[in-house]
Design a protein around this motif. Structure first.
Motif, PDB file in Angstrom:
ATOM      1  N   UNK A  45       0.795  -1.215   0.000  1.00  0.00           N
ATOM      2  CA  UNK A  45       0.000   0.000   0.000  1.00  0.00           C
ATOM      3  C   UNK A  45       0.831   1.270   0.000  1.00  0.00           C
ATOM      4  N   UNK A  46       1.849   1.310  -0.863  1.00  0.00           N
ATOM      5  CA  UNK A  46       2.704   2.492  -0.936  1.00  0.00           C
ATOM      6  C   UNK A  46       1.890   3.717  -1.328  1.00  0.00           C
ATOM      7  N   UNK A  47       2.251   4.857  -0.777  1.00  0.00           N
ATOM      8  CA  UNK A  47       1.529   6.094  -1.072  1.00  0.00           C
ATOM      9  C   UNK A  47       2.047   6.789  -2.324  1.00  0.00           C
ATOM     10  N   UNK A  48       2.991   6.192  -2.984  1.00  0.00           N
ATOM     11  CA  UNK A  48       3.561   6.720  -4.228  1.00  0.00           C
ATOM     12  C   UNK A  48       3.779   5.534  -5.147  1.00  0.00           C
ATOM     13  N   UNK A  49       4.062   5.762  -6.431  1.00  0.00           N
ATOM     14  CA  UNK A  49       4.324   4.645  -7.339  1.00  0.00           C
ATOM     15  C   UNK A  49       5.522   3.817  -6.875  1.00  0.00           C
ATOM     16  N   UNK A  50       5.404   2.516  -6.990  1.00  0.00           N
ATOM     17  CA  UNK A  50       6.496   1.618  -6.601  1.00  0.00           C
ATOM     18  C   UNK A  50       7.695   1.812  -7.518  1.00  0.00           C
ATOM     19  N   UNK A  51       8.889   1.657  -6.948  1.00  0.00           N
ATOM     20  CA  UNK A  51      10.136   1.780  -7.706  1.00  0.00           C
ATOM     21  C   UNK A  51      10.785   0.403  -7.741  1.00  0.00           C
ATOM     22  N   UNK A  52      10.912  -0.138  -8.943  1.00  0.00           N
ATOM     23  CA  UNK A  52      11.307  -1.534  -9.135  1.00  0.00           C
ATOM     24  C   UNK A  52      12.552  -1.601 -10.005  1.00  0.00           C
ATOM     25  N   UNK A  72       1.607   1.831 -13.158  1.00  0.00           N
ATOM     26  CA  UNK A  72       1.953   3.040 -12.442  1.00  0.00           C
ATOM     27  C   UNK A  72       3.317   2.992 -11.794  1.00  0.00           C
ATOM     28  N   UNK A  73       3.899   1.804 -11.648  1.00  0.00           N
ATOM     29  CA  UNK A  73       5.241   1.691 -11.080  1.00  0.00           C
ATOM     30  C   UNK A  73       6.278   2.180 -12.085  1.00  0.00           C
ATOM     31  N   UNK A  74       7.467   2.503 -11.582  1.00  0.00           N
ATOM     32  CA  UNK A  74       8.596   2.835 -12.456  1.00  0.00           C
ATOM     33  C   UNK A  74       9.619   1.711 -12.366  1.00  0.00           C
ATOM     34  N   UNK A  75      10.307   1.465 -13.471  1.00  0.00           N
ATOM     35  CA  UNK A  75      11.177   0.297 -13.579  1.00  0.00           C
ATOM     36  C   UNK A  75      12.555   0.687 -14.093  1.00  0.00           C
ATOM     37  N   UNK A  76      13.558  -0.026 -13.603  1.00  0.00           N
ATOM     38  CA  UNK A  76      14.913   0.089 -14.114  1.00  0.00           C
ATOM     39  C   UNK A  76      15.454  -1.314 -14.341  1.00  0.00           C
ATOM     40  N   UNK A 110      25.083   1.963  -8.441  1.00  0.00           N
ATOM     41  CA  UNK A 110      24.063   1.885  -9.492  1.00  0.00           C
ATOM     42  C   UNK A 110      22.809   2.666  -9.117  1.00  0.00           C
ATOM     43  N   UNK A 111      22.420   2.617  -7.847  1.00  0.00           N
ATOM     44  CA  UNK A 111      21.230   3.324  -7.371  1.00  0.00           C
ATOM     45  C   UNK A 111      21.556   4.101  -6.103  1.00  0.00           C
ATOM     46  N   UNK A 112      20.723   5.042  -5.795  1.00  0.00           N
ATOM     47  CA  UNK A 112      20.834   5.777  -4.535  1.00  0.00           C
ATOM     48  C   UNK A 112      20.411   4.850  -3.398  1.00  0.00           C
ATOM     49  N   UNK A 113      21.144   4.813  -2.303  1.00  0.00           N
ATOM     50  CA  UNK A 113      20.729   3.972  -1.171  1.00  0.00           C
ATOM     51  C   UNK A 113      19.301   4.274  -0.732  1.00  0.00           C
ATOM     52  N   UNK A 114      18.542   3.212  -0.456  1.00  0.00           N
ATOM     53  CA  UNK A 114      17.180   3.363   0.028  1.00  0.00           C
ATOM     54  C   UNK A 114      16.173   3.834  -0.986  1.00  0.00           C
ATOM     55  N   UNK A 115      16.484   3.690  -2.274  1.00  0.00           N
ATOM     56  CA  UNK A 115      15.622   4.291  -3.296  1.00  0.00           C
ATOM     57  C   UNK A 115      14.679   3.306  -3.977  1.00  0.00           C
ATOM     58  N   UNK A 116      14.729   2.018  -3.647  1.00  0.00           N
ATOM     59  CA  UNK A 116      13.941   1.022  -4.366  1.00  0.00           C
ATOM     60  C   UNK A 116      13.003   0.270  -3.430  1.00  0.00           C
TER      61      UNK A 116
END
Length: 209
Positions: A45-52, A72-76, A110-116
């Protein structure tokens, strides 16, 4: 000392052309992983789009399936092999979700810590030799608190000849991954199943940071 060069990009330069047409016959559990991972993220139930992110995204098959399950999620997607990334780019063009693809090695920068919110490894970690431990540490850093990791991969085999043959194909098959995942992440689900009459086992793991 010169940096070690991974053999995988050269290996998949040819296999990218036949990957989706052939891997269904032995890369078991991928659809189940996508389904379970998407259901778990939806329940959060995230309050923003999921980051995957998918590490070793290959032809984009899993990202495309996840985008259907998580609209609605964003993907990398991250993969070492440019021909695979090019095929993934064509595959994900069919989704309206934002998708970024990178031809690169996966690491702590590769990613920002805590960003996914979700990191997926599908038949990738057993080919990170060396590097699977560093990849798991990076994944733990990149996940947000409570973020999820979803893994499906080869587990082990009782047949020494098959273990050796898989080693020729850059796959480590000695049951090393599941205990390490369980020690680094809070297990939510762990399944191990036989393939081809017990010639080998594969496993599915879902965990949380």
């Amino acid at each position: 000392m010169a940096a070690e060069v991974s053999p995988l990009p050269g290996y998949y330069r040819f296999h990218a052309r036949i990957y989706d047409a052939t891997r269904w016959s032995f890369l078991f559990g991928r659809d189940r992983l996508v389904c379970l991972a998407a259901e778990a993220v939806a329940r959060d139930g995230l309050e923003r789009p999921a980051r995957v992110a998918e590490i070793g995204c290959g032809t984009g098959r899993n990202i495309l399936a996840l985008s259907r399950a998580l609209p609605g999620a964003s993907f990398t997607g991250v993969d070492l092999c440019r021909p695979m990334v090019e095929r993934a780019r064509r595959a994900v063009s069919r989704t309206a979700c934002p998708v970024q693809l990178h031809c690169a090695a996966y690491g702590p920068d590769t990613f920002v810590p805590g960003s996914l919110d979700l990191i997926v490894f599908s038949y990738a970690l057993t080919m990170f030799n060396p590097g699977w431990g560093a990849a798991l540490e990076a994944a733990r850093e990149h996940l947000a608190p409570g973020g999820r990791i979803a893994v499906v991969d080869f587990d082990d085999t009782p047949a020494s000849w098959f273990r050796a043959w898989m080693g020729v194909n850059h796959v480590r098959l000695d049951g090393h991954l599941a205990p390490e995942l369980q020690s680094r992440f809070r297990p939510c689900r762990h399944e191990a199943r036989p393939a081809y009459g017990g010639l080998w086992r594969y496993f599915l793991f879902l965990g949380r940071k």
